[in-house]
Write an enzyme that holds these catalytic residues in place. Structure first.
Site, PDB file in Angstrom:
ATOM      1  N   CYS A  81       0.808  -1.225   0.000  1.00 41.40           N
ATOM      2  CA  CYS A  81       0.000   0.000   0.000  1.00 41.40           C
ATOM      3  C   CYS A  81       0.841   1.274   0.000  1.00 41.40           C
ATOM      4  CB  CYS A  81      -0.941  -0.003   1.199  1.00 41.40           C
ATOM      5  SG  CYS A  81      -2.081  -1.402   1.225  1.00 41.40           S
ATOM      6  N   CYS A 214     -13.805   0.785   6.857  1.00 46.05           N
ATOM      7  CA  CYS A 214     -12.787   0.055   6.084  1.00 46.05           C
ATOM      8  C   CYS A 214     -12.656   0.682   4.699  1.00 46.05           C
ATOM      9  CB  CYS A 214     -13.182  -1.412   5.928  1.00 46.05           C
ATOM     10  SG  CYS A 214     -13.530  -2.276   7.475  1.00 46.05           S
ATOM     11  N   SER A 215     -11.425   0.850   4.229  1.00 43.99           N
ATOM     12  CA  SER A 215     -11.230   1.377   2.881  1.00 43.99           C
ATOM     13  C   SER A 215     -11.670   0.346   1.855  1.00 43.99           C
ATOM     14  CB  SER A 215      -9.765   1.758   2.663  1.00 43.99           C
ATOM     15  OG  SER A 215      -8.923   0.633   2.831  1.00 43.99           O
ATOM     16  N   HIS A 345      -9.060   3.487  -2.303  1.00 41.24           N
ATOM     17  CA  HIS A 345      -7.698   2.997  -2.061  1.00 41.24           C
ATOM     18  C   HIS A 345      -7.204   2.068  -3.178  1.00 41.24           C
ATOM     19  CE1 HIS A 345      -4.101   1.764  -0.142  1.00 41.24           C
ATOM     20  NE2 HIS A 345      -4.566   0.787   0.608  1.00 41.24           N
TER      21      HIS A 345
END
Length: 396
Positions: A81, A214-215, A345
């Site tokens: 990430c 939560c992404s 994301h």
């Protein structure tokens, strides 16, 4: 040598498979926007680090072929990430080291629907890059049939609650703030506003985390043009230039695993080390920062990052978000873009999208989400497995 961002661009972040495009399309859109923002032609770009996680090798070349066939060197970057900020760091190093005057950092991701994995690769847990991380979690909490990344961060939330009295409402307050911020961001995947009670009542993912904390998985791209001071002067770009005042990357050390705690395994020591390095390089501290884009992959990670950045003492982050200190009218504005939770994301693009938002903020170009008087910004981008990059930006 000093380095400056003079152009940024990004696509709107989209739900995977919701739009008829492919990664070369999204990469071209973001890169073209960054070059147009800088007001320079692609032919002036001397090197291109390209970040992505889920596309095949040399996808970076395939993406930049859409910009033109100049023969420019392309470096394919993957760092979970933290991939986008890693591409930016390479661009800065090329410029700061005197190797190039103009570098394009590009990140993109085309993802699949559903929860992000993060456990064993192909069923072979022993060779998974995060085997040690999930092993620590399993020893302390077991391993359940919930999405692995939500599970490890959810267990970090449980530990934080047990140690410090952090509440579910404080966790939900992070998500409520970021969803509220995203309503003003046309690039965000989600622009709906949710209250704390709605977030708490949403579908559980791994308690105490609900879906709205939560992404999501996302498609999208972002880019930044990084140049030398000489390039700024030669091309009259002072009005666009935002200085990369300090930047540092850290990876896991023994501290990440020594305690057997998910709070440490998911990156608190790494974030703390990267922040320390970026502040030392810039000569600034968190007290000098006006606006922050940080890696809120889950609501708990925003709280952990407050503590790692020195915004509050350990254990006080829940109270900090409840106090209003991290939204408009508070001490800092954190994730004015909506953050990962609401903006989206796409792994390879996330770190560069953070920097795009901060560049607009420091130039005073963020429209209805503008942080009044912002002159200094901080980006925090972390990848499990692990790497954290902290970047301090300054507008003269």
């Amino acid at each position: 040598m000093k380095s400056y961002i003079v152009g940024v661009g990004m696509t709107k972040f989209e739900k995977p498979e919701s739009k008829d495009w492919r990664y070369p399309d999204m990469a071209k859109e973001a890169a073209t926007a960054a070059l147009a923002d800088a007001g320079i032609p692609y032919e002036l770009v001397q090197q291109i680090p390209v970040g992505y996680c889920f596309q095949p090798s040399t996808a970076g070349q395939r993406a930049v072929y859409e910009l033109g066939l100049t023969g420019v060197p392309v470096y394919n970057v993957s760092n979970n990430c933290a991939t986008g900020s890693t591409a930016l760091m390479l661009a800065r190093q090329f410029v700061a080291g005197g190797l190039s005057d103009c570098v394009l950092a590009l990140g993109f991701e085309q993802m699949k629907k559903g929860a992000l994995g993060g456990g064993a690769d192909g069923g072979d847990f022993a060779t998974s890059p995060v085997a040690r991380h999930y092993g620590i979690m399993a020893a302390a909490h077991g391993f359940e049939r919930t999405p692995p990344t939500a599970q490890i961060f959810g267990n970090a939330a449980r530990e934080h609650m047990e140690r410090h009295g952090t509440t579910e409402r404080q966790l939900a307050a992070v998500a409520a703030k970021n969803h509220r911020h995203s309503a003003a961001n046309p690039y965000a995947q989600f622009r709906e506003v949710y209250e704390v009670d709605e977030i708490l009542a949403d579908k559980p993912v791994h308690p105490p985390l609900t879906r709205l904390q939560c992404s999501p998985t996302s498609d999208g791209a972002a880019a930044a043009v990084v140049v030398s001071e000489r390039f700024v002067v030669e091309h009259g770009l002072h009005g666009k230039a935002v200085e990369i005042a300090g930047q540092a990357m850290a990876t896991d050390t023994a501290d990440s695993f020594a305690t057997g705690s998910c709070v440490d395994v998911v990156g608190t020591p790494v974030s703390r080390a990267a922040a320390r390095g970026a502040f030392e390089a810039s000569g600034l501290g968190i007290e000098d920062v006006d606006v922050v884009e940080l890696h809120d992959c889950f609501s708990i990670n925003e709280l952990l990052t407050y503590e790692a950045l020195g915004m509050c003492p350990d254990g006080e982050s829940g109270k900090l978000v409840e106090s209003g200190a991290t939204t408009y009218g508070g001490r800092w504005v954190v994730n004015p873009s909506g953050g990962l939770i609401s903006k989206g994301h796409p792994l390879g693009a996330t770190g560069l999208a953070q920097v795009a938002e901060l560049t607009w903020q420091l130039r005073g170009e963020a429209g209805p989400r503008q942080v009044h008087g912002a002159r200094t910004g901080l980006a925090h981008n972390i990848g499990l497995g692990g790497a954290a990059v902290v970047t301090v930006l300054r507008r003269g």
